[in-house]
Design a protein around this motif. Structure first.
Motif, PDB file in Angstrom:
ATOM      1  N   THR A 116       1.922   0.023  -5.856  1.00 18.25           N
ATOM      2  CA  THR A 116       0.611  -0.412  -5.389  1.00 18.25           C
ATOM      3  C   THR A 116       0.080  -1.460  -6.360  1.00 18.25           C
ATOM      4  OG1 THR A 116      -0.589   1.265  -6.649  1.00 18.25           O
ATOM      5  CG2 THR A 116       0.175   1.880  -4.426  1.00 18.25           C
ATOM      6  N   GLY A 124       0.824  -1.193   0.000  1.00 18.20           N
ATOM      7  CA  GLY A 124       0.000   0.000   0.000  1.00 18.20           C
ATOM      8  C   GLY A 124       0.864   1.251   0.000  1.00 18.20           C
ATOM      9  N   ARG A 125       0.271   2.338  -0.427  1.00 10.55           N
ATOM     10  CA  ARG A 125       0.973   3.621  -0.437  1.00 10.55           C
ATOM     11  C   ARG A 125       1.132   4.130   0.996  1.00 10.55           C
ATOM     12  NH1 ARG A 125       1.418   7.682  -4.345  1.00 10.55           N
ATOM     13  NH2 ARG A 125       0.036   6.498  -5.737  1.00 10.55           N
TER      14      ARG A 125
END
Length: 255
Positions: free
Chosen positions: A225, A70-71
């Motif tokens: 991502t 995830g970012r």
């Protein structure tokens, strides 16, 4: 120092199979009037491209090897954390911006008394728009040609660069591998977008552009991502033999 990234051939095949389950629709590129989104290939076509059509050292094969996470939050990001823009990191007497202008422009005229460093005028065959842009150095004109970080600094910050030391971030910000002279307004439009959120309007350059993003992230150990990796595969599956850019790390296939 850049080092090859060891991976197994089984991992290439395994990740390609996992990607067949991804049917998420990701909007790519500029608005439809300017740059229509890239059509998503059928899952079987993606697997075929990855397993059969893509050479092991191609950008497509490398794209599925990038770590997916995830970012991270953008908290703490500051351009100054990547060093002063633009520095003379290679100590050739010229700052990085002028190095890239001399590399990417044609018919350039250099300023006297700068040891062949400062570009006064030239023509950029802009890869993002596909049109020629006349560059004229000056307060009101220089911004028409900007130096784009292909992998944006803030994007890198959210995908691994927070853990780097200052020297690594400075090297990244000035690495020619990650820099392209480009149309200023389009560079502003891109902002810190990744492959999932922005692609050049010039369709003919998209494979080269995405391959460079893959090469940069592979070389510096940045993650992507899931939406970003899916978008990379969608673009590169239309050109499975597209190579990684010169200077990028190469994955090493282990037995």
């Amino acid at each position: 120092m850049r080092t090859p990234v060891p991976v197994s051939l089984a991992l290439v095949v395994g990740l390609s199979v996992l990607l067949t389950g991804c049917d998420e629709q990701v909007q790519l590129g500029a608005p439809a009037a300017e740059a229509p989104p890239v059509a998503s290939p059928a899952p079987d076509a993606v697997v075929e491209a990855l397993v059969a059509g893509a050479p092991p050292q191609s950008a497509l094969a490398a794209a599925v090897l990038l770590p997916v996470k995830g970012r991270a939050p953008k908290t703490g990001y500051d351009r100054d954390l990547f060093g002063h823009a633009w520095k003379d990191v290679d100590r050739n007497g010229c700052d990085t911006r002028n190095d890239i202008l001399r590399r990417d422009l044609v018919d350039e005229v250099l300023k006297d008394g700068t040891n062949g460093c400062v570009v006064l005028t030239g023509t950029l065959h802009d890869p993002y728009s596909g049109r020629p842009i006349v560059f004229v150095r000056g307060q009101d004109t220089s911004s028409q040609v900007q130096i784009d970080h292909v992998v944006a600094l803030s994007d890198s910050w959210q995908k691994g660069a927070q853990q780097w030391d200052t020297a690594t971030r400075e090297a990244f910000a000035n690495d020619p591998l990650n820099l392209l002279a480009a149309d200023g307004p389009l560079n502003q439009q891109k902002g810190d977008g990744d492959t999932a959120t922005w692609l050049p309007p010039n369709d003919a350059f998209r494979c080269t552009y995405v391959a460079r993003q893959v090469g940069v992230k592979l070389t510096y150990g940045l993650w992507v991502t899931q939406a970003e990796q899916d978008a990379m595969v969608r673009v590169l599956s239309t050109c499975p033999a597209e190579p990684l850019p010169a200077g990028a790390a190469r994955p090493v296939l282990a037995p």
